[in-house]
Design a protein around this motif. Sequence first.
Motif, PDB file in Angstrom:
ATOM      1  N   LEU A 105      14.965  23.865 -24.011  1.00 45.82           N
ATOM      2  CA  LEU A 105      15.195  25.224 -23.533  1.00 45.82           C
ATOM      3  C   LEU A 105      14.011  26.117 -23.890  1.00 45.82           C
ATOM      4  O   LEU A 105      13.112  25.725 -24.642  1.00 45.82           O
ATOM      5  CB  LEU A 105      16.472  25.791 -24.160  1.00 45.82           C
ATOM      6  N   CYS A 106      14.064  27.351 -23.413  1.00 43.70           N
ATOM      7  CA  CYS A 106      12.992  28.291 -23.709  1.00 43.70           C
ATOM      8  C   CYS A 106      12.924  28.637 -25.189  1.00 43.70           C
ATOM      9  O   CYS A 106      11.897  29.131 -25.672  1.00 43.70           O
ATOM     10  CB  CYS A 106      13.175  29.568 -22.882  1.00 43.70           C
ATOM     11  N   THR A 107      14.013  28.373 -25.931  1.00 37.08           N
ATOM     12  CA  THR A 107      14.022  28.640 -27.375  1.00 37.08           C
ATOM     13  C   THR A 107      13.326  27.547 -28.167  1.00 37.08           C
ATOM     14  O   THR A 107      13.156  27.667 -29.388  1.00 37.08           O
ATOM     15  CB  THR A 107      15.470  28.762 -27.884  1.00 37.08           C
ATOM     16  N   GLY A 108      12.981  26.445 -27.495  1.00 36.83           N
ATOM     17  CA  GLY A 108      12.342  25.326 -28.180  1.00 36.83           C
ATOM     18  C   GLY A 108      13.321  24.271 -28.658  1.00 36.83           C
ATOM     19  O   GLY A 108      12.911  23.237 -29.188  1.00 36.83           O
ATOM     20  N   GLN A 109      14.630  24.513 -28.467  1.00 37.86           N
ATOM     21  CA  GLN A 109      15.640  23.546 -28.890  1.00 37.86           C
ATOM     22  C   GLN A 109      15.858  22.503 -27.788  1.00 37.86           C
ATOM     23  O   GLN A 109      15.816  22.833 -26.593  1.00 37.86           O
ATOM     24  CB  GLN A 109      16.966  24.250 -29.199  1.00 37.86           C
ATOM     25  N   THR A 110      16.090  21.254 -28.201  1.00 36.28           N
ATOM     26  CA  THR A 110      16.231  20.153 -27.251  1.00 36.28           C
ATOM     27  C   THR A 110      17.655  19.616 -27.254  1.00 36.28           C
ATOM     28  O   THR A 110      18.273  19.449 -28.317  1.00 36.28           O
ATOM     29  CB  THR A 110      15.240  19.024 -27.581  1.00 36.28           C
ATOM     30  N   TYR A 111      18.173  19.301 -26.054  1.00 38.73           N
ATOM     31  CA  TYR A 111      19.537  18.801 -25.893  1.00 38.73           C
ATOM     32  C   TYR A 111      19.563  17.696 -24.845  1.00 38.73           C
ATOM     33  O   TYR A 111      18.639  17.565 -24.032  1.00 38.73           O
ATOM     34  CB  TYR A 111      20.477  19.932 -25.425  1.00 38.73           C
ATOM     35  N   GLU A 112      20.634  16.935 -24.840  1.00 36.92           N
ATOM     36  CA  GLU A 112      20.882  15.995 -23.753  1.00 36.92           C
ATOM     37  C   GLU A 112      21.172  16.810 -22.487  1.00 36.92           C
ATOM     38  O   GLU A 112      21.960  17.755 -22.504  1.00 36.92           O
ATOM     39  CB  GLU A 112      22.060  15.083 -24.089  1.00 36.92           C
ATOM     40  N   ARG A 113      20.523  16.444 -21.377  1.00 31.08           N
ATOM     41  CA  ARG A 113      20.620  17.225 -20.146  1.00 31.08           C
ATOM     42  C   ARG A 113      22.079  17.479 -19.745  1.00 31.08           C
ATOM     43  O   ARG A 113      22.479  18.623 -19.472  1.00 31.08           O
ATOM     44  CB  ARG A 113      19.892  16.511 -19.007  1.00 31.08           C
ATOM     45  N   SER A 114      22.902  16.434 -19.681  1.00 36.02           N
ATOM     46  CA  SER A 114      24.281  16.603 -19.211  1.00 36.02           C
ATOM     47  C   SER A 114      25.077  17.533 -20.122  1.00 36.02           C
ATOM     48  O   SER A 114      25.929  18.300 -19.655  1.00 36.02           O
ATOM     49  CB  SER A 114      24.975  15.234 -19.125  1.00 36.02           C
TER      50      SER A 114
END
Length: 461
Positions: free
Chosen positions: A80-89
């Motif tokens: 995300l724009c915050t720099g945090q990463t997640y699984e797309r779904s």
Amino acid sequence: MYRQSKLDVSGGGQIVDLETAVKDGILGGGGGFGGGGGYCGGGGEKLELKKMIEELETIEVPSVFICPISLEPMQDPVTLCTGQTYERSNILKWFNLGHYTCPTTMQELWDDSVTPNRTLQQLINGWFAHKYLGMKKRSEDVQGRAMEVLESLKKVKGQARVQALKELRQLVTIHATARKTVVGNNAGVCLLSSLLGHFTTHAVGSEVIGILVNLELDFDLKTSLMQPAKISLMVDMLNEGSIETKINSTKLIQMLIRGDDVGSENLSSLSLFVGLLRLVKDKRYPNGVLAGLGLLRLICSHESLQNSVLSIGAVPQLVELLPGLNSECLESALYILQVLSTVPEGGLALKDCPSTIPNLVKLLMRVSESCTQSALSILWTICKISPEECASLALDAGLAAKLLLVIQSGCDPVLKQRSAELLKLCSLNYSATIFISKWSPAIEQKVNTNPFGDLNKSDLS
């Protein structure tokens, strides 16, 4: 949920962070990754990340690979724009629920677009492929070694045979692959079964039993192992082996007679029951107590064996053990005593044991509802055998107060009804005044204020 760890991708135990891993090129080389995110092993096979994650479920996974939403390894990570990463779904589901914040930081998003994190995705693929191929190699090595040991058992004798069996036992204890290999090798399983008999040494018997107890036994193998000579050896090992061998022998016999597919005709040996009672009474080994009670419970479910268990004085010995057992063991011990109480000789043995009533009364409403049910059933049986004698002993032991607790509790209505019936049975030989005087002062006061609802003192007189 996966266990999380610091990042270790170098194979030599070096801990690195994501930035260092990318900088130093610890990705297994660019050519190892297919366009669809798969990874090619040394033999050129395409490894699917989803399959690798499923098969490596029990290992520790670097925390940087874990999605903060699902706490599962990411397969398609996006940032995300915050720099945090997640699984797309997962992050798309978060957005679909109307949330326009970063789940980790709870910051409002000034841009709701997501950016694929290809570097992290490659790192995840590379790390899982490395672990998966290592596991597969070890699995193949274990399978091959198990086959080699089975083959060697056809040739070796004496101490060499014992050593081969020790190695095979270690393999099947630790590795599911070895267990599947042994079970899938019909000749090997038959060989193990043939090693048990009248002339088997305890050293060989101990190892073979230690192997078999780790396997899934089919009907044919169970039938083979139920031969009198083999059962006799197991019973000998139960009586004379090390504590580990005693427990394994107990578990193996239990495996053989569980269910209706194998008969119990060969288990009427008094030596078996004596050995089990010795195991159950040895408080130094809780696992042995639990295993012994488990087999006794199964044995007592066979009506043809109940009198044999009674003939060795099992009832008073089990009654004396009750105060020191944990909840799991108590469930089995009380079940055994309840079953034996349905046999005339068992009911008499329970009545004649001085500790039966006080030990059972203490257990009411203290462990579990099933324990209370079993204890009530046994108390009912012995009080019916000799109402005047047993009722007096039960009331002196505090039974009336415990029954009142059951009646006032939120337990099963059938249990409450049985408690009321037992209370009434115990009161038949007393006037109301004398009967109530045997209760504690606090309970007497509760009775005088009619705590029973529909049940009153006139019902108990």
